[in-house]
Design a protein around this motif. Structure first.
Motif, mmCIF file in Angstrom:
data_model
loop_
_atom_site.group_PDB
_atom_site.id
_atom_site.type_symbol
_atom_site.label_atom_id
_atom_site.label_comp_id
_atom_site.label_asym_id
_atom_site.label_seq_id
_atom_site.Cartn_x
_atom_site.Cartn_y
_atom_site.Cartn_z
ATOM 1 N N ALA A 32 0.566 0.598 13.708
ATOM 2 C CA ALA A 32 0.567 -0.180 12.475
ATOM 3 C C ALA A 32 -0.181 -1.495 12.650
ATOM 4 O O ALA A 32 -0.994 -1.880 11.800
ATOM 5 C CB ALA A 32 2.003 -0.441 12.021
ATOM 6 N N ILE A 36 -3.448 -2.797 10.706
ATOM 7 C CA ILE A 36 -3.433 -4.061 9.973
ATOM 8 C C ILE A 36 -4.634 -4.922 10.382
ATOM 9 O O ILE A 36 -5.328 -5.499 9.526
ATOM 10 C CB ILE A 36 -2.110 -4.811 10.227
ATOM 11 N N PHE A 70 2.752 -5.665 4.969
ATOM 12 C CA PHE A 70 2.538 -4.264 5.333
ATOM 13 C C PHE A 70 3.799 -3.483 5.004
ATOM 14 O O PHE A 70 4.918 -3.917 5.303
ATOM 15 C CB PHE A 70 2.239 -4.152 6.828
ATOM 16 N N HIS A 101 -4.853 0.841 2.020
ATOM 17 C CA HIS A 101 -3.760 1.808 2.020
ATOM 18 C C HIS A 101 -4.210 3.049 2.766
ATOM 19 O O HIS A 101 -5.403 3.347 2.865
ATOM 20 C CB HIS A 101 -3.302 2.154 0.597
ATOM 21 N N TRP A 107 1.024 4.208 4.305
ATOM 22 C CA TRP A 107 0.989 2.792 4.642
ATOM 23 C C TRP A 107 0.291 2.020 3.532
ATOM 24 O O TRP A 107 -0.640 2.506 2.893
ATOM 25 C CB TRP A 107 0.238 2.563 5.952
ATOM 26 N N LEU A 109 -0.981 -2.166 2.509
ATOM 27 C CA LEU A 109 -1.161 -3.558 2.882
ATOM 28 C C LEU A 109 -1.488 -4.350 1.626
ATOM 29 O O LEU A 109 -2.477 -4.072 0.948
ATOM 30 C CB LEU A 109 -2.294 -3.702 3.908
#
Length: 326
Positions: A32, A36, A70, A101, A107, A109
């Motif tokens: 992750a 990011i 996130f 994304h 996920w 952001l």
């Protein structure tokens, strides 16, 4: 709209969340953080803001006291990153800015969106601004319903609700036996109400289903709707089941307060004032549809998390029971 000012709320510190705050599993932190950093340049340590059974949220500090967020969604709301990205692409002034994304990993952001209006006491004046622009979004998104359904957004369209009601009755519910009996007795009438609601030509569309003071954010004079993970495709007016509940329970407005008519009319303006008679019917049916969404979440919880969850679930069920007598 007036400019709201108050202390900053840390995302995840909301005191009026409409879901439990039970802690659950974790995200692959190394993967992750690598992802990011592909999209933003953190100015400090990335911190866990909260972990829930349905999502993990990380706080990403940025330069100049900025922050990004996130979110790793559990399978129960894995549709959220794509849905949010689609909404941002068409309505960039009404939802949080999507920085990135990943649909496969679920996920998301997001840029910071300001402060939840709950920090200001959930003033109805804020909803007077938020509801019409939210309704406009809903109207526009009706054209994308089939695409959303194909990508996992839950189907709570009116035609599906009688079966959902039957499914609800098959669950072990946090209600007394006489309350469950009332639900069973109401089942035939609920089918009739769904038929009445479906007869109105209101397009079914994205329905946030958690539209409360913790999910509408203010930044200066701009309001944005966040956290679309409880959304479904359903009757649009049902969104206000949650909004009105929090105005009663948190803001302290009595059910007969004139604010509710003002907010109803503000919300209906983009739809057409001739739909005023259907609004009450939609809220009545929507109160039960909201319980179906809670069941969907509950079915995916670990056993140890259900006790806390059921405290809120019982409240939602009791509000639905209050609609039985109309």
């Amino acid at each position: 709209m007036r400019c709201f000012r108050s202390r900053r709320f840390r995302r995840g510190s909301r005191t009026a969340s409409s879901r439990s705050t039970s802690r659950s599993g974790s995200v692959d932190r190394a993967a992750a953080e690598e992802w990011i950093r592909e999209h933003v340049d953190p100015a400090g340590a990335i911190e866990t803001e909260h972990e829930r059974p349905w999502a993990t949220v990380l706080r990403v500090p940025l330069a100049d006291d900025g922050v990004a967020w996130f979110k790793a969604c559990a399978p129960v709301q894995a549709f959220e990153p794509r849905l949010t990205a689609e909404l941002f692409a068409r309505w960039p002034d009404r939802v949080a800015e999507v920085l990135a994304h990943d649909e496969e990993r679920a996920w998301l952001l997001l840029a910071d969106a300001g402060t939840p209006i709950g920090a200001f006491g959930n003033p109805p004046e804020a909803w007077l601004e938020a509801l019409p622009f939210y309704a406009e979004l809903q109207r526009g998104e009706a054209a994308h319903v089939e695409d959303y359904l194909a990508h996992g957004v839950p189907d709570l369209r009116i035609a599906s609700l009688p079966q959902r009601y039957d499914d609800l009755l098959q669950h072990e519910l946090p209600l007394a036996s006489d309350e469950i009996a009332r639900l069973r007795e109401f089942a035939p009438r609920f089918v009739e109400l769904c038929g009445e609601l479906g007869a109105y030509e209101v397009p079914q569309t994205v329905q946030h289903d958690d539209l409360h003071m913790g999910n509408v954010y203010a930044e200066g004079e701009r309001l944005r709707v966040l956290d679309w993970g409880d959304s479904s495709i359903s009757h649009p007016f049902a969104s206000l089941v949650v909004t009105f509940r929090f105005l009663e329970e948190v803001t302290g407005l009595p059910p007969a307060d004139a604010w509710f008519e003002r907010l109803r009319d503000a919300y209906l303006e983009p739809w057409g004032c001739e739909l005023t008679p259907v609004f009450a019917l939609a809220l009545r049916v929507g109160a039960f549809a909201h319980t179906f969404a809670w069941v969907r979440q509950r079915d995916r919880l670990p056993d140890e998390a259900r006790g806390d969850f059921d405290t809120g679930f019982r409240r939602v069920l009791c509000r639905a029971l209050g609609q039985i007598d109309g």
